[in-house]
Enzyme design. Structure first.
Site, PDB file in Angstrom:
ATOM      1  CG  ASP A  68      -1.991   1.093   1.166  1.00 54.09           C
ATOM      2  OD1 ASP A  68      -2.426   1.439   0.056  1.00 54.09           O
ATOM      3  OD2 ASP A  68      -2.364   1.624   2.218  1.00 54.09           O
ATOM      4  CB  CYS A 117     -21.685  -4.714  -6.906  1.00 49.81           C
ATOM      5  SG  CYS A 117     -20.163  -4.701  -5.959  1.00 49.81           S
ATOM      6  CB  CYS A 166     -25.778  -4.848  -4.560  1.00 47.56           C
ATOM      7  SG  CYS A 166     -25.521  -4.512  -2.789  1.00 47.56           S
ATOM      8  CB  CYS A 218     -22.077   6.720   1.691  1.00 48.19           C
ATOM      9  SG  CYS A 218     -20.802   8.001   1.725  1.00 48.19           S
ATOM     10  CB  CYS A 241     -17.950   9.354   0.659  1.00 49.32           C
ATOM     11  SG  CYS A 241     -16.294   8.929   1.203  1.00 49.32           S
TER      12      CYS A 241
END
Length: 274
Positions: free
Chosen positions: A152, A206, A209, A216, A222
């Site tokens: 990361d 997804c 969905c 959020c 966001c």
């Protein structure tokens, strides 16, 4: 799965021995014994689609505020063979950070901190495991091995590697969703010169969905669709990157931000486990 004929080998960090049924399987078991929950493989070929999407985000102004996120960094991050000479494969690993529910609330005022920020710095924890992992690879491969590890904080497109290796798929919360741990996973990569049989990407999406978007706390501002991130719309951008009180910044006020969220995204994460 390749039949390497390696026979009896040391496959784990705990000096466990087993009959090898393939180089890839031995490496998966090694990853599990080093504390990783998912271990999969992809080639060291460039992530061309992801590079193009990231460059477009920069040029569209969606990454304003990330001075380090340059076009040159994007190109390097999406070309593993430029990150390690002789690279043949990327080993993609995932480690769950779903530690369960926090202690029941009491009468004291408290802020909310995302699970990934609980405990020790995950970069240090995972790098320690990765170093142990790569130290065992030569004994499995039967030769000296070149590796480079990422957690990361280096020029490596971790989500692109995870998606192509079949760790998970891109969710609408822009994270990688896994079948076993939702999006509550840290991602890590090992670029290596070991040629490994690549795993297939998952054929999942997804679909319709939108649970994470509905959950959020900023009313969905966001989050946006996959590959359409905008830095100014992300709570972590204001808390971790700008290090400014969000409610005092113009973009933060536009979010309708709730100041009690001290670190990271919270409500959208559990939705990925449903």
């Amino acid at each position: 799965m390749a039949n390497t004929g390696l026979g009896l080998i040391i496959i784990g960090c705990n000096n466990l021995c087993a009959i090898d049924s393939g180089l890839e399987e031995a490496i998966r078991r090694l990853g599990g014994s080093c504390g990783f929950d998912i271990v999969r493989f992809t080639t060291a070929d460039a992530f061309s689609r992801d590079e193009a999407a990231a460059l477009k985000r920069i040029r569209d102004g969606h990454m304003d505020g990330f001075s380090w996120y340059t076009e040159e960094r994007v190109r390097r991050a999406n070309r593993p063979q430029e990150l390690l000479e002789g690279a043949k494969s990327v080993i993609s690993l995932a480690l769950s950070y779903n530690t369960g529910e926090p202690n029941p609330p009491d009468s004291q005022p408290r802020g909310k901190i995302a699970r990934y920020a609980w405990g020790d710095d995950y970069h240090d924890v995972i790098k320690k495991r990765l170093r142990k992992f790569v130290s065992k690879l030569p004994s499995i491969a039967g030769r000296p091995v070149s590796t480079r590890i990422f957690v990361d904080d280096g020029p490596m497109n971790d989500r692109a590697a995870a998606a192509r290796a079949g760790i998970g798929w891109f969710g609408k919360n822009t994270n990688i969703l896994t079948q076993s741990h939702g999006s509550w996973v840290f991602l890590a990569q090992v670029i290596t010169d070991i040629p490994l049989e690549p795993d297939a990407p998952l054929k999942k999406t997804c679909g319709e969905c939108v649970l994470c978007i509905d959950a959020c706390p900023t009313g969905g501002n966001c989050l946006s669709l996959c590959h359409r991130q905008q830095a100014l719309h992300f709570i972590p951008y204001h808390r971790a990157t700008r290090r400014n009180p969000t409610r005092t910044s113009p973009s933060g006020r536009r979010l309708g931000f709730r100041v009690r969220h001290l670190s990271g995204c919270l409500p959208c994460q559990p939705q990925g486990n449903r």
